[in-house]
Design a protein around this motif. Structure first.
Motif, PDB file in Angstrom:
ATOM      1  N   ASN A   1       2.537  36.590  71.593  1.00 12.29           N
ATOM      2  CA  ASN A   1       2.515  35.341  70.825  1.00 12.29           C
ATOM      3  C   ASN A   1       1.416  35.353  69.770  1.00 12.29           C
ATOM      4  OD1 ASN A   1       4.461  33.389  71.305  1.00 12.29           O
ATOM      5  ND2 ASN A   1       3.643  32.980  73.328  1.00 12.29           N
TER       6      ASN A   1
ATOM      7  N   PHE B   1      11.071  26.573  80.269  1.00 10.81           N
ATOM      8  CA  PHE B   1      10.125  26.080  79.271  1.00 10.81           C
ATOM      9  C   PHE B   1      10.759  26.099  77.888  1.00 10.81           C
ATOM     10  CE2 PHE B   1       5.756  25.484  80.963  1.00 10.81           C
ATOM     11  CZ  PHE B   1       6.094  25.557  82.301  1.00 10.81           C
TER      12      PHE B   1
ATOM     13  N   GLU C   1      13.020  41.360  84.056  1.00  9.86           N
ATOM     14  CA  GLU C   1      12.627  39.982  83.743  1.00  9.86           C
ATOM     15  C   GLU C   1      13.358  39.019  84.687  1.00  9.86           C
ATOM     16  OE1 GLU C   1      10.473  39.294  80.736  1.00  9.86           O
ATOM     17  OE2 GLU C   1      10.227  37.616  82.106  1.00  9.86           O
ATOM     18  N   LEU C   2      14.653  39.275  84.879  1.00  5.31           N
ATOM     19  CA  LEU C   2      15.447  38.385  85.721  1.00  5.31           C
ATOM     20  C   LEU C   2      15.077  38.536  87.197  1.00  5.31           C
ATOM     21  CD1 LEU C   2      19.044  38.480  84.170  1.00  5.31           C
ATOM     22  CD2 LEU C   2      16.988  37.360  83.369  1.00  5.31           C
TER      23      LEU C   2
ATOM     24  N   VAL D   1       0.930  39.774  78.698  1.00  6.14           N
ATOM     25  CA  VAL D   1       1.914  40.222  77.686  1.00  6.14           C
ATOM     26  C   VAL D   1       2.376  39.055  76.795  1.00  6.14           C
ATOM     27  CG1 VAL D   1       4.190  41.267  77.331  1.00  6.14           C
ATOM     28  CG2 VAL D   1       2.606  42.255  78.986  1.00  6.14           C
TER      29      VAL D   1
ATOM     30  N   TYR E   1      12.528  25.616  86.264  1.00  3.78           N
ATOM     31  CA  TYR E   1      12.024  24.945  85.066  1.00  3.78           C
ATOM     32  C   TYR E   1      12.082  25.918  83.882  1.00  3.78           C
ATOM     33  CZ  TYR E   1       8.697  22.169  82.234  1.00  3.78           C
ATOM     34  OH  TYR E   1       8.082  21.430  81.248  1.00  3.78           O
TER      35      TYR E   1
ATOM     36  N   ARG F   1       7.952  30.262  88.070  1.00 10.73           N
ATOM     37  CA  ARG F   1       8.840  31.340  88.538  1.00 10.73           C
ATOM     38  C   ARG F   1       8.280  31.955  89.832  1.00 10.73           C
ATOM     39  NH1 ARG F   1       9.180  35.131  83.432  1.00 10.73           N
ATOM     40  NH2 ARG F   1      11.019  36.070  84.395  1.00 10.73           N
TER      41      ARG F   1
ATOM     42  N   SER G   1       9.220  32.697  74.395  1.00 13.53           N
ATOM     43  CA  SER G   1       8.148  33.660  74.132  1.00 13.53           C
ATOM     44  C   SER G   1       6.935  33.431  75.034  1.00 13.53           C
ATOM     45  CB  SER G   1       7.710  33.595  72.669  1.00 13.53           C
ATOM     46  OG  SER G   1       7.130  32.344  72.409  1.00 13.53           O
ATOM     47  N   HIS G   2       6.857  32.265  75.666  1.00  8.06           N
ATOM     48  CA  HIS G   2       5.731  32.012  76.563  1.00  8.06           C
ATOM     49  C   HIS G   2       5.933  32.612  77.948  1.00  8.06           C
ATOM     50  CE1 HIS G   2       4.349  28.704  73.780  1.00  8.06           C
ATOM     51  NE2 HIS G   2       3.296  29.459  73.942  1.00  8.06           N
ATOM     52  N   MET G   3       7.142  33.116  78.237  1.00  6.15           N
ATOM     53  CA  MET G   3       7.333  33.651  79.586  1.00  6.15           C
ATOM     54  C   MET G   3       7.847  35.088  79.644  1.00  6.15           C
ATOM     55  SD  MET G   3      10.704  31.606  80.900  1.00  6.15           S
ATOM     56  CE  MET G   3      11.549  32.884  81.826  1.00  6.15           C
ATOM     57  N   LEU G   4       8.466  35.596  78.571  1.00  7.96           N
ATOM     58  CA  LEU G   4       9.072  36.931  78.653  1.00  7.96           C
ATOM     59  C   LEU G   4       7.993  38.014  78.574  1.00  7.96           C
ATOM     60  CD1 LEU G   4      12.208  36.378  76.396  1.00  7.96           C
ATOM     61  CD2 LEU G   4      11.986  36.100  78.855  1.00  7.96           C
ATOM     62  N   PHE G   5       8.032  38.937  79.489  1.00  7.21           N
ATOM     63  CA  PHE G   5       6.976  39.956  79.515  1.00  7.21           C
ATOM     64  C   PHE G   5       7.457  41.325  80.009  1.00  7.21           C
ATOM     65  CE2 PHE G   5       6.164  40.926  83.967  1.00  7.21           C
ATOM     66  CZ  PHE G   5       6.944  39.958  84.572  1.00  7.21           C
TER      67      PHE G   5
ATOM     68  N   ALA H   1      16.727  33.955  83.794  1.00 15.90           N
ATOM     69  CA  ALA H   1      15.613  34.247  84.699  1.00 15.90           C
ATOM     70  C   ALA H   1      15.450  33.119  85.716  1.00 15.90           C
ATOM     71  CB  ALA H   1      14.322  34.413  83.895  1.00 15.90           C
TER      72      ALA H   1
ATOM     73  N   GLN I   1       4.950  30.929  84.273  1.00  7.90           N
ATOM     74  CA  GLN I   1       5.078  31.975  85.307  1.00  7.90           C
ATOM     75  C   GLN I   1       4.914  31.396  86.706  1.00  7.90           C
ATOM     76  OE1 GLN I   1       6.506  33.812  83.641  1.00  7.90           O
ATOM     77  NE2 GLN I   1       5.447  35.424  82.544  1.00  7.90           N
TER      78      GLN I   1
ATOM     79  N   ASP J   1       5.962  26.318  61.272  1.00  9.07           N
ATOM     80  CA  ASP J   1       5.098  25.906  62.371  1.00  9.07           C
ATOM     81  C   ASP J   1       3.734  25.503  61.809  1.00  9.07           C
ATOM     82  OD1 ASP J   1       3.628  25.558  64.601  1.00  9.07           O
ATOM     83  OD2 ASP J   1       3.885  27.574  65.410  1.00  9.07           O
TER      84      ASP J   1
ATOM     85  N   LEU K   1      11.666  41.376  74.726  1.00 14.01           N
ATOM     86  CA  LEU K   1      10.839  41.026  73.561  1.00 14.01           C
ATOM     87  C   LEU K   1      11.478  41.493  72.256  1.00 14.01           C
ATOM     88  CD1 LEU K   1       7.429  42.049  75.141  1.00 14.01           C
ATOM     89  CD2 LEU K   1       8.350  39.752  74.917  1.00 14.01           C
TER      90      LEU K   1
ATOM     91  N   THR L   1       1.735  29.672  79.343  1.00 11.72           N
ATOM     92  CA  THR L   1       2.277  30.867  79.996  1.00 11.72           C
ATOM     93  C   THR L   1       1.998  30.853  81.496  1.00 11.72           C
ATOM     94  OG1 THR L   1       2.138  32.177  78.001  1.00 11.72           O
ATOM     95  CG2 THR L   1       2.146  33.400  80.051  1.00 11.72           C
TER      96      THR L   1
END
Lengths: 291, 537
Positions: free
Chosen positions: A221, B355, B370-371, A216, B353, A193, B359-363, B421, A190, B93, B407, A186
Motif C-alpha cells: 500500500n 473490508f 490467500e483463500l 506485505v 467481514y 480472518r 489491498s489492506h488484506m491481500l498478502f 477469502a 487479518q 484519492d 497482488l 490491515t
C-alpha cells in the motif's frame, strides 16, 4: 494505533523556542552523551533531558505508548548485553571484579548451558547504558509532540539542508499517521480472518515470516500510494528550482542562548572525552562487594 | 478567444503493457464547460488525464501519438511547471494528494515550489480558502480532516495556482451523498465562472444533476460517444454506466424483461437471533461518543443495508459485531454469547467481514494460499480447507487464477479474491464495508447479484452510501445518525420518509423515487430494468 502521536499547542517554554534551536540542542545532547560511560555524567544528561520533557508539559497518558515500546527495547538490549557480556568489555572497561557467579544455567528451547558471571563493571556498565538510552529517548520523544508538524520542512531547511531533503523530512512526518492507520486497518482485516498476532510461535525467522500478513499489505500500500504522492508533487512543480518556504522562522534571544549552550555542552564533552574523562565509573561500594 | 483544451488523435500505450490504453481520442473543451468523461474501470479515463496534465510522457513512459493543445499551443516538450499553471489536477484519492501536514502548508505547496514571494503565497492561499469557504480549516492538521474537507483542501491547493483548466479524477469517490452534492455544486460554479472543467466519474447519475455541457463515453480506450450530454442516454449501455432511473426505464422498455432471481437467503418463520446489540455505547479513547445506546438484532434471513453519512458510526457498529471493538457500555451477543468473552478468531467462525479495500488484506504468494489463510487460522483440517477454497474459487469465478499472485490481479479480481477469502472460512453471516467502493457499476451489480445467490449465509449486512444498493438488495435498512439508530425497518418504510432521510444526510435517488411511485403496483423495491416492465403491464 501502533504509531500515533498528536501535536498539541501548549503555551510552554519549550514550544516557544525556535524548532531549529531545539533540534540543535537535541543533537548536541545526543552526540555529547554518547561520549561518556561515567554514570554521574550520564545522569546529568538524563536530568537535562527529563527537565526538557517536563517543561514541555507532556503527560504520561499521551506519551505512554512510545515510552512503553522504547523502554521494552532498551531493557531488552541492556539485558542482552549484560547476559552476553559484550559491549563494554575491552572498550569501557578492561578488568572485571566478580560479584557473583550463577550457573550453570540452561537456556530454554535451545538448551544451551552457560555460567553467568556478574561483575561490578558489567553491572555498572548495564546501568550506564540504560541511563544513556533513556536520556536519548527523553530528549527525542518530546520532539514530535511539541514541534508543529507544519514546521518540519522549514526547520530542516533552516538548518541548512537542501530543499529536497528538508521536504522529505516534512513528508515523512506527514505520512507517519497515514502509515499507522493503514497498519491498523490491515491488523483488523487479518484478525477478522482469524489471524492472532499474539499467538505467533517458532524461531525468530519463522515469527518474522508469520508477520507477512501484516507487513506485505502495509508495504505494498505504501509503495502504491507513493506513486500518487509523486504524481501530486510533480503536478505542483516540486523540484523545478529553489522554493520559497512560506513559514518564516526567526531566532529570538532565548533561542540563541540555547544554541550557545548546546555548542558549549558539545565542546566541553568532546574536550573531556579527548582528555580521557568520563570513562566508566564503578562506585567504591560496588567494588567493595567484590572483595 | 483560443479554445482552452484540444485533444487531437491521442493514442498511448504504457511501456509495460501490450495493449494501448488510449486509441485515437479527439475532443475539445471550451471555457465555462463541464465535460463529463464516463466509462468502466480500465477504459483509459485516468490515462487521458495524465496525457493532458503532462504526467504522460514526463512520469509515465510509453508510446504516445497525437497532440494536446492548451490555448492553441502544443504542449509536447513543455515542462510540467508550465503545464500545471494552466491545468490543475485533483487526483482520485485526496489522502495521497495532500502533502502538507497543515491545510495552509498544503494549499501553499505549489506556490512555494514556483518560488513566489512569501506575501503573494499567503495572499493566494487565503484567497483560495475563502473561495471554497474553508478559511476555518486554515490551521488544521490535514490528517484529521473528513473526506469532504480533504477534497476541498486538495482543490484549494490546485486553485491557488490559478489554473484555467481543471481535471477532476473521480472527485466523488470518497464522499457521502450530501458532501458529493456540495462538491458538484462547487464544480458547476467553477465552470460558470469561466474555467474549463473535465470530470471523470463513475457516478454519472450524480454528475448529470449539474448539467455537464459535453460528455465522452469510453470503452477500451476508444471514444464510444462524444457530444452533448443529452445524447449520452442513447449512446451508453445502461448495464455498464449508472444512468438516472427514468432514463434506464425508458431504455429498458424496448429490451426483453430481465430475469429476476430472488435472493437465496429467505426469512424462515422461526428466525434465529445471530447478533444482538444491547444498549451499546462506544467512544475511541478520549474521543467523542461514536455509538450511543444502540439496540438491534441481526436475525436469520436479514439482508441489512446500513446507511448514514460519514462519521455516523457505521464501521464502528460493524466492528463491534466481529469483536474488533468491545462496547464501553452495554453488550454485544453472538448467538447468545457476550463478545467480550470471545476472541475475534472465535467470532470469525460465524461472521465473515469483508473490508472495503482488498489491498489492506491481500498478502499471500498465490490466490490459493490467500483463500486458505483464514480457514487455516480457524483450525480446520486440510480436507475442509481444500473444500472451502475450491468452493470459493468456483463461486467467485476465480478458476484458473489459483496460482496467480493476488497482488498482480486487477482491482475487480482482487475484490473477488477478498470475498472468496471470507467465503472459504464458511462464516454464516457476511458483513461487507462499502462493497461497491472503487468498482464500476457493471462490476458491483454483478458481484452483488452473485453474492445474493450464494447458499451459505444466514444473514448479510452491508455498509453503503449508495441508497440504490439498499433499494435493489436489502430487505431491511438500518439508518444511523450521530451514533444512534435513527430508523430500522423494511426499505419501503424507512426510505419513504423524506424528512428522516434529510435529517440523516441521506440523499434520495431517482431509483428510490421511481420505486416509491410504483410501490402500490410492485409491492416491493426493485431495480430500474424491472420497473420498466412493470410500467408496461
Amino acid at each position: 494505533m501502533l504509531i500515533a502521536w498528536k501535536y498539541r499547542e501548549r503555551n510552554t517554554v519549550i514550544q516557544r523556542l525556535d524548532p531549529r534551536a531545539r533540534i540543535i540542542f537535541m543533537l548536541s545532547i545526543l552526540v555529547s552523551v554518547i561520549q561518556f560511560w561515567d554514570l554521574r555524567v550520564i545522569l546529568g544528561f538524563l536530568a537535562v533531558a527529563l527537565g526538557q520533557y517536563f517543561l514541555a508539559r507532556l503527560t504520561w497518558r499521551e506519551t505512554r505508548r512510545p515510552w512503553m515500546v522504547i523502554s521494552f527495547i532498551i531493557v531488552f538490549l541492556t539485558i542482552l548485553t549484560f547476559l552476553t557480556g559484550r559491549g563494554g568489555v575491552g572498550t569501557a572497561y578492561h578488568e572485571e571484579h566478580l560479584l557473583a557467579r550463577l550457573g550453570p544455567l540452561s537456556l530454554p528451547i535451545v538448551g544451551w548451558s552457560f555460567t553467568l558471571d556478574i561483575t561490578a563493571e558489567k553491572t555498572v556498565f548495564a546501568i550506564s547504558q540504560m541511563a544513556r538510552m533513556f536520556a536519548i529517548t527523553a530528549m527525542a520523544i518530546t520532539i514530535p509532540y511539541t514541534i508543529d508538524p507544519g514546521l518540519y520542512g522549514a526547520t530542516f531547511r533552516g538548518l541548512g539542508l537542501p530543499d529536497k531533503f528538508a521536504y522529505a523530512m516534512d513528508l515523512a512526518f506527514r505520512y507517519v499517521p497515514t502509515l499507522g492507520r493503514d497498519f491498523s486497518i490491515t491488523l483488523d482485516a487479518q484478525r477478522a480472518r482469524g489471524y492472532e498476532v499474539e499467538k505467533l510461535s517458532g524461531g525468530i525467522i519463522s515469527q518474522i515470516r508469520k508477520l507477512a500478513p501484516l507487513l506485505v499489505p502495509v508495504t505494498i500500500n505504501a509503495i502504491v500510494g507513493a506513486e500518487d504522492v509523486i504524481d501530486a508533487m510533480d503536478l505542483r512543480c516540486f523540484g523545478i528550482g529553489p522554493r520559497t518556504w512560506m513559514q518564516k522562522l526567526q531566532y529570538k534571544r532565548a533561542d540563541k542562548a540555547l544554541i550557545l549552550t548546546a555548542v558549549l555542552i558539545f565542546a566541553l564533552s568532546t574536550a573531556a572525552s579527548i582528555m580521557g574523562l568520563g570513562r566508566l565509573w564503578v562506585p567504591g561500594f560496588v567494588l567493595a562487594w567484590a572483595k | 478567444m483560443e479554445i482552452p483544451l484540444i485533444v487531437e488523435h491521442l493514442s498511448f500505450r504504457y511501456r509495460t503493457r501490450q495493449e494501448p490504453a488510449l486509441r485515437d481520442v479527439s475532443f475539445m473543451l471550451e471555457a465555462g464547460q463541464v465535460f463529463l468523461v464516463a466509462g468502466s474501470s480500465g477504459c483509459g479515463k485516468t490515462t487521458l488525464i495524465r496525457c493532458i496534465n503532462g504526467l504522460i510522457p514526463h512520469s509515465y513512459k510509453g508510446e504516445l501519438e497525437g497532440r494536446v493543445l492548451l490555448y492553441g499551443e502544443d504542449m509536447s516538450g513543455k515542462p510540467l511547471s508550465v503545464i500545471s499553471q494552466i491545468v490543475g489536477t485533483v487526483l482520485q484519492d485526496p489522502e495521497r494528494q495532500i502533502l502538507g501536514s497543515r491545510v495552509v502548508n498544503e494549499v501553499a505547496f505549489g506556490l512555494e515550489n514556483l518560488g513566489l514571494p512569501r506575501d503573494e503565497i499567503l495572499a493566494r492561499v487565503d484567497a483560495a480558502l475563502a473561495y471554497l469557504d474553508i478559511s476555518h480549516l486554515r490551521d488544521r492538521e490535514t490528517f484529521y480532516l473528513s473526506g469532504g474537507e480533504k477534497q476541498k483542501v486538495a482543490l484549494a491547493g490546485v486553485l491557488a495556482m490559478q489554473p484555467s483548466i481543471l481535471l477532476l479524477d473521480e472527485p466523488l469517490a470518497s464522499l457521502d451523498p450530501v458532501s458529493a452534492q456540495e462538491a458538484l455544486r462547487l464544480i458547476r460554479r467553477l465552470a460558470d465562472e469561466g474555467r474549463a472543467v473535465l470530470i471523470i466519474e463513475h457516478r454519472v447519475e450524480d454528475v448529470l444533476k449539474i448539467n455537464p455541457e459535453m460528455a465522452l463515453f469510453m470503452v477500451d480506450g476508444e471514444v464510444r460517444y462524444l457530444g452533448p450530454t443529452s445524447g449520452l442516454e442513447a449512446a451508453v449501455d445502461y448495464h455498464e454506466v449508472k444512468l438516472p432511473a427514468p432514463m434506464i426505464i425508458e431504455k429498458a422498455r424496448h429490451d426483453p424483461p430481465p430475469t429476476y432471481l430472488p435472493p437465496l437467503l429467505v426469512r424462515k418463520e422461526e428466525r434465529a437471533s445471530l447478533v444482538e446489540f444491547e444498549n451499546v455505547s462506544f467512544a475511541y479513547e478520549d474521543g467523542p461518543t461514536v455509538l450511543q445506546d444502540v439496540n438491534f438484532t441481526i436475525r436469520q434471513g436479514d439482508i441489512i443495508a446500513v446507511l448514514g453519512p460519514n462519521g455516523a458510526g457505521k464501521t464502528t457498529l460493524v466492528k463491534h459485531a466481529i469483536g474488533l471493538l468491545k462496547p464501553r457500555e452495554g453488550r454485544v451477543r453472538l448467538e447468545g454469547k457476550d463478545t467480550r468473552e470471545l476472541s475475534v478468531a472465535q467470532i470469525a467462525h460465524v461472521i465473515g467481514y469483508v473490508f472495503q479495500s482488498p489491498s489492506h488484506m491481500l498478502f499471500a504468494p498465490t490466490v490459493h494460499d490467500e483463500l486458505a489463510f483464514g480457514p487455516k487460522n480457524l483450525g480446520y483440517d486440510q480436507t475442509t480447507i481444500e473444500e472451502g477454497v475450491t468452493q470459493a474459487v468456483d463461486i467467485l469465478n476465480l478458476g484458473g487464477l489459483e496460482n496467480y499472485s493476488p497482488l498482480a490481479l486487477s482491482f475487480g479480481q482482487q475484490k473477488r479474491v477478498s470475498i472468496a477469502a471470507i467465503l472459504a472460512m464458511r462464516s454464516r453471516v457476511l458483513v461487507m464495508d462499502e462493497p461497491n467502493a472503487g468498482q464500476d457499476y457493471k462490476n458491483y451489480m454483478a458481484f452483488m447479484d452473485a453474492i445474493l445467490q450464494l447458499p451459505y449465509f444466514d444473514a448479510i449486512l452491508f455498509i453503503t452510501h449508495d441508497v440504490d444498493l439498499a433499494v435493489c438488495y436489502a430487505n431491511r435498512v438500518l439508518l444511523l445518525h450521530e451514533g444512534r439508530i435513527a430508523a430500522d425497518g423494511p426499505p419501503a418504510e424507512v426510505l419513504a420518509d423524506a424528512a428522516l432521510l434529510k435529517r440523516c444526510r441521506v440523499v434520495p435517488t431517482s431509483l428510490l423515487a421511481a420505486n416509491l411511485e410504483m410501490l402500490p403496483r410492485t409491492g416491493r423495491f426493485m431495480r430500474a430494468e424491472l420497473l420498466a416492465h412493470v410500467r408496461q403491464t
